[in-house]
Motif scaffolding. Structure first.
Motif, PDB file in Angstrom:
ATOM      1  N   ALA A  97      30.023  48.273  13.975  1.00  0.00           N
ATOM      2  CA  ALA A  97      29.705  47.947  12.588  1.00  0.00           C
ATOM      3  C   ALA A  97      30.795  48.541  11.706  1.00  0.00           C
ATOM      4  O   ALA A  97      31.039  49.741  11.727  1.00  0.00           O
ATOM      5  CB  ALA A  97      28.351  48.528  12.207  1.00  0.00           C
ATOM      6  N   TRP A 103      36.875  39.805   3.444  1.00  0.00           N
ATOM      7  CA  TRP A 103      36.997  41.099   4.131  1.00  0.00           C
ATOM      8  C   TRP A 103      37.763  42.086   3.273  1.00  0.00           C
ATOM      9  O   TRP A 103      38.802  41.745   2.700  1.00  0.00           O
ATOM     10  CB  TRP A 103      37.730  40.937   5.466  1.00  0.00           C
ATOM     11  CG  TRP A 103      36.822  40.578   6.600  1.00  0.00           C
ATOM     12  CD1 TRP A 103      36.521  39.320   7.017  1.00  0.00           C
ATOM     13  CD2 TRP A 103      36.097  41.469   7.449  1.00  0.00           C
ATOM     14  NE1 TRP A 103      35.647  39.374   8.074  1.00  0.00           N
ATOM     15  CE2 TRP A 103      35.373  40.681   8.364  1.00  0.00           C
ATOM     16  CE3 TRP A 103      35.983  42.850   7.521  1.00  0.00           C
ATOM     17  CZ2 TRP A 103      34.544  41.238   9.342  1.00  0.00           C
ATOM     18  CZ3 TRP A 103      35.164  43.401   8.506  1.00  0.00           C
ATOM     19  CH2 TRP A 103      34.454  42.601   9.400  1.00  0.00           C
ATOM     20  N   GLU A 115      34.838  35.911  20.145  1.00  0.00           N
ATOM     21  CA  GLU A 115      33.380  36.061  20.143  1.00  0.00           C
ATOM     22  C   GLU A 115      32.981  37.418  19.554  1.00  0.00           C
ATOM     23  O   GLU A 115      32.020  37.529  18.791  1.00  0.00           O
ATOM     24  CB  GLU A 115      32.827  35.950  21.576  1.00  0.00           C
ATOM     25  CG  GLU A 115      32.929  34.572  22.177  1.00  0.00           C
ATOM     26  CD  GLU A 115      32.187  33.534  21.355  1.00  0.00           C
ATOM     27  OE1 GLU A 115      31.029  33.781  20.995  1.00  0.00           O
ATOM     28  OE2 GLU A 115      32.779  32.479  21.043  1.00  0.00           O
ATOM     29  N   LYS A 128      33.079  37.472  15.846  1.00  0.00           N
ATOM     30  CA  LYS A 128      31.894  36.840  15.220  1.00  0.00           C
ATOM     31  C   LYS A 128      30.739  37.847  15.135  1.00  0.00           C
ATOM     32  O   LYS A 128      30.031  37.905  14.126  1.00  0.00           O
ATOM     33  CB  LYS A 128      31.478  35.591  16.010  1.00  0.00           C
ATOM     34  CG  LYS A 128      32.448  34.437  15.818  1.00  0.00           C
ATOM     35  CD  LYS A 128      32.006  33.193  16.563  1.00  0.00           C
ATOM     36  CE  LYS A 128      33.059  32.110  16.409  1.00  0.00           C
ATOM     37  NZ  LYS A 128      33.838  31.847  17.614  1.00  0.00           N
ATOM     38  N   ILE A 129      30.570  38.641  16.177  1.00  0.00           N
ATOM     39  CA  ILE A 129      29.527  39.681  16.146  1.00  0.00           C
ATOM     40  C   ILE A 129      29.863  40.729  15.085  1.00  0.00           C
ATOM     41  O   ILE A 129      29.005  41.172  14.314  1.00  0.00           O
ATOM     42  CB  ILE A 129      29.385  40.349  17.537  1.00  0.00           C
ATOM     43  CG1 ILE A 129      28.931  39.325  18.575  1.00  0.00           C
ATOM     44  CG2 ILE A 129      28.406  41.528  17.481  1.00  0.00           C
ATOM     45  CD1 ILE A 129      28.950  39.833  20.010  1.00  0.00           C
ATOM     46  N   GLU A 144      31.455  40.279  12.392  1.00  0.00           N
ATOM     47  CA  GLU A 144      31.159  39.717  11.063  1.00  0.00           C
ATOM     48  C   GLU A 144      29.672  39.808  10.738  1.00  0.00           C
ATOM     49  O   GLU A 144      29.290  40.132   9.618  1.00  0.00           O
ATOM     50  CB  GLU A 144      31.658  38.272  10.991  1.00  0.00           C
ATOM     51  CG  GLU A 144      33.168  38.229  10.871  1.00  0.00           C
ATOM     52  CD  GLU A 144      33.770  36.849  10.990  1.00  0.00           C
ATOM     53  OE1 GLU A 144      33.103  35.935  11.522  1.00  0.00           O
ATOM     54  OE2 GLU A 144      34.922  36.686  10.553  1.00  0.00           O
ATOM     55  N   ARG A 145      28.841  39.576  11.749  1.00  0.00           N
ATOM     56  CA  ARG A 145      27.390  39.689  11.516  1.00  0.00           C
ATOM     57  C   ARG A 145      27.001  41.148  11.246  1.00  0.00           C
ATOM     58  O   ARG A 145      26.185  41.432  10.389  1.00  0.00           O
ATOM     59  CB  ARG A 145      26.618  39.125  12.720  1.00  0.00           C
ATOM     60  CG  ARG A 145      26.747  37.606  12.840  1.00  0.00           C
ATOM     61  CD  ARG A 145      25.576  37.012  13.598  1.00  0.00           C
ATOM     62  NE  ARG A 145      25.545  37.441  14.987  1.00  0.00           N
ATOM     63  CZ  ARG A 145      26.176  36.822  15.985  1.00  0.00           C
ATOM     64  NH1 ARG A 145      26.886  35.750  15.752  1.00  0.00           N
ATOM     65  NH2 ARG A 145      26.087  37.272  17.212  1.00  0.00           N
ATOM     66  N   LEU A 146      27.626  42.064  11.985  1.00  0.00           N
ATOM     67  CA  LEU A 146      27.358  43.497  11.769  1.00  0.00           C
ATOM     68  C   LEU A 146      27.814  43.918  10.371  1.00  0.00           C
ATOM     69  O   LEU A 146      27.145  44.692   9.696  1.00  0.00           O
ATOM     70  CB  LEU A 146      28.098  44.345  12.822  1.00  0.00           C
ATOM     71  CG  LEU A 146      27.559  44.283  14.252  1.00  0.00           C
ATOM     72  CD1 LEU A 146      28.516  44.986  15.210  1.00  0.00           C
ATOM     73  CD2 LEU A 146      26.182  44.916  14.343  1.00  0.00           C
ATOM     74  N   ARG A 147      28.958  43.384   9.962  1.00  0.00           N
ATOM     75  CA  ARG A 147      29.494  43.707   8.621  1.00  0.00           C
ATOM     76  C   ARG A 147      28.518  43.225   7.545  1.00  0.00           C
ATOM     77  O   ARG A 147      28.179  43.950   6.611  1.00  0.00           O
ATOM     78  CB  ARG A 147      30.866  43.035   8.465  1.00  0.00           C
ATOM     79  CG  ARG A 147      31.695  43.410   7.244  1.00  0.00           C
ATOM     80  CD  ARG A 147      31.483  42.495   6.044  1.00  0.00           C
ATOM     81  NE  ARG A 147      31.394  41.098   6.366  1.00  0.00           N
ATOM     82  CZ  ARG A 147      32.347  40.214   6.107  1.00  0.00           C
ATOM     83  NH1 ARG A 147      33.447  40.612   5.553  1.00  0.00           N
ATOM     84  NH2 ARG A 147      32.173  38.933   6.383  1.00  0.00           N
ATOM     85  N   ASP A 148      28.045  41.975   7.691  1.00  0.00           N
ATOM     86  CA  ASP A 148      27.112  41.416   6.702  1.00  0.00           C
ATOM     87  C   ASP A 148      25.842  42.273   6.615  1.00  0.00           C
ATOM     88  O   ASP A 148      25.322  42.532   5.537  1.00  0.00           O
ATOM     89  CB  ASP A 148      26.734  39.975   7.086  1.00  0.00           C
ATOM     90  CG  ASP A 148      27.924  39.040   6.926  1.00  0.00           C
ATOM     91  OD1 ASP A 148      28.917  39.441   6.285  1.00  0.00           O
ATOM     92  OD2 ASP A 148      27.871  37.916   7.467  1.00  0.00           O
ATOM     93  N   ARG A 149      25.368  42.716   7.773  1.00  0.00           N
ATOM     94  CA  ARG A 149      24.152  43.533   7.802  1.00  0.00           C
ATOM     95  C   ARG A 149      24.395  44.899   7.144  1.00  0.00           C
ATOM     96  O   ARG A 149      23.571  45.379   6.377  1.00  0.00           O
ATOM     97  CB  ARG A 149      23.696  43.714   9.256  1.00  0.00           C
ATOM     98  CG  ARG A 149      22.256  44.157   9.360  1.00  0.00           C
ATOM     99  CD  ARG A 149      21.772  44.160  10.766  1.00  0.00           C
ATOM    100  NE  ARG A 149      22.558  45.075  11.597  1.00  0.00           N
ATOM    101  CZ  ARG A 149      22.307  45.315  12.882  1.00  0.00           C
ATOM    102  NH1 ARG A 149      21.334  44.684  13.477  1.00  0.00           N
ATOM    103  NH2 ARG A 149      23.030  46.162  13.565  1.00  0.00           N
ATOM    104  N   SER A 150      25.561  45.489   7.432  1.00  0.00           N
ATOM    105  CA  SER A 150      25.897  46.792   6.824  1.00  0.00           C
ATOM    106  C   SER A 150      25.951  46.679   5.305  1.00  0.00           C
ATOM    107  O   SER A 150      25.465  47.551   4.588  1.00  0.00           O
ATOM    108  CB  SER A 150      27.251  47.286   7.329  1.00  0.00           C
ATOM    109  OG  SER A 150      27.203  47.534   8.695  1.00  0.00           O
TER     110      SER A 150
END
Lengths: 172, 55
Positions: free
Chosen positions: A36, A81, B26, B29-30, B32-38
């Protein structure tokens, strides 16, 4: 991120910056599982202005803001980003930039630091998250011990590596 | 360490290995999803209301 990297590649092709290399969590993700993170740390070879010994970030900011990208603190937001452009601050980072490897994201070329350089930089930084990442690299088996050792020797990190081992690797 | 804990750690190790072996595209892409959630977590009122006071 693919679009962000395309913009950086175009900036490189337009001669604003030289070679670049992705470091930090995004760089580590090339070798390990995804982390993350909210930003991309990019080490960039900046062009020195002839009348100054200082490296200037202005050409990068001018280039990107002219294309509508915005500044947010120490970041510039490129295609969604937060990107932090970092000039190499020491010989280790210069070497990491120089020896970065080329890969691709859906056909877009991208340069990423080697696993050994990412570990050496993390060791030098020495924050808790850096130590945690080093342990993940060790566990992954993706490190070349000979290459890692020669980087530590060249950049006076042997003592720090031994201290790290005493603290974290005794039970492994 | 008991057997139950050992199984959990082994399962976790296998998941991490599987994720690490994915193609970089791939993994991005994960990421990016982690970034959006953070970012979502960071912007939530709940988080702000529980932020520790500066000392």
């Amino acid at each position: 991120m693919k679009d962000t990297i395309s913009v950086i590649n175009q900036m490189k092709a337009d001669g604003v910056v030289g070679k670049y290399a992705i470091g930090g969590a995004v760089g580590a993700t090339f070798y390990l599982e995804p982390f993350a993170t909210i930003d991309i740390g990019i080490f960039v070879a900046f062009k020195q202005t002839p009348d100054s010994l200082l490296v200037s970030l202005s050409p990068v900011y001018d280039y990107l803001t002219a294309r509508g990208y915005t500044l947010e603190g120490e970041y510039i937001v490129v295609e969604g980003w937060q990107v932090q452009f970092l000039p190499p601050g020491n010989p280790l980072e210069e070497e990491a930039l120089e020896q970065a490897i080329e890969t691709e994201i859906d056909g877009v070329e991208i340069w990423v630091m080697t696993a050994e350089h990412l570990v050496a930089i993390a060791l030098k930084l020495g924050r808790p998250k850096d130590y945690s990442r080093i342990l993940m690299f060790i566990e992954s088996g993706k490190l070349d011990p000979g290459k890692l050792d020669s980087i530590f020797q060249r950049h006076q990190l042997v003592g720090k590596w031994e201290a790290f081992g005493d603290r974290f690797l005794r039970e492994l | 360490m008991n057997e139950w804990m050992r199984k959990i750690l082994e399962s976790k190790r296998q998941t991490r290995s599987r994720l690490a072996a994915l193609p970089f595209s791939e993994k991005v892409k994960i990421l990016e999803r982690l970034r959006d959630r953070s970012l979502l977590i960071a912007s939530s009122d709940l988080r702000r209301s529980f932020s520790p006071r500066p000392r």
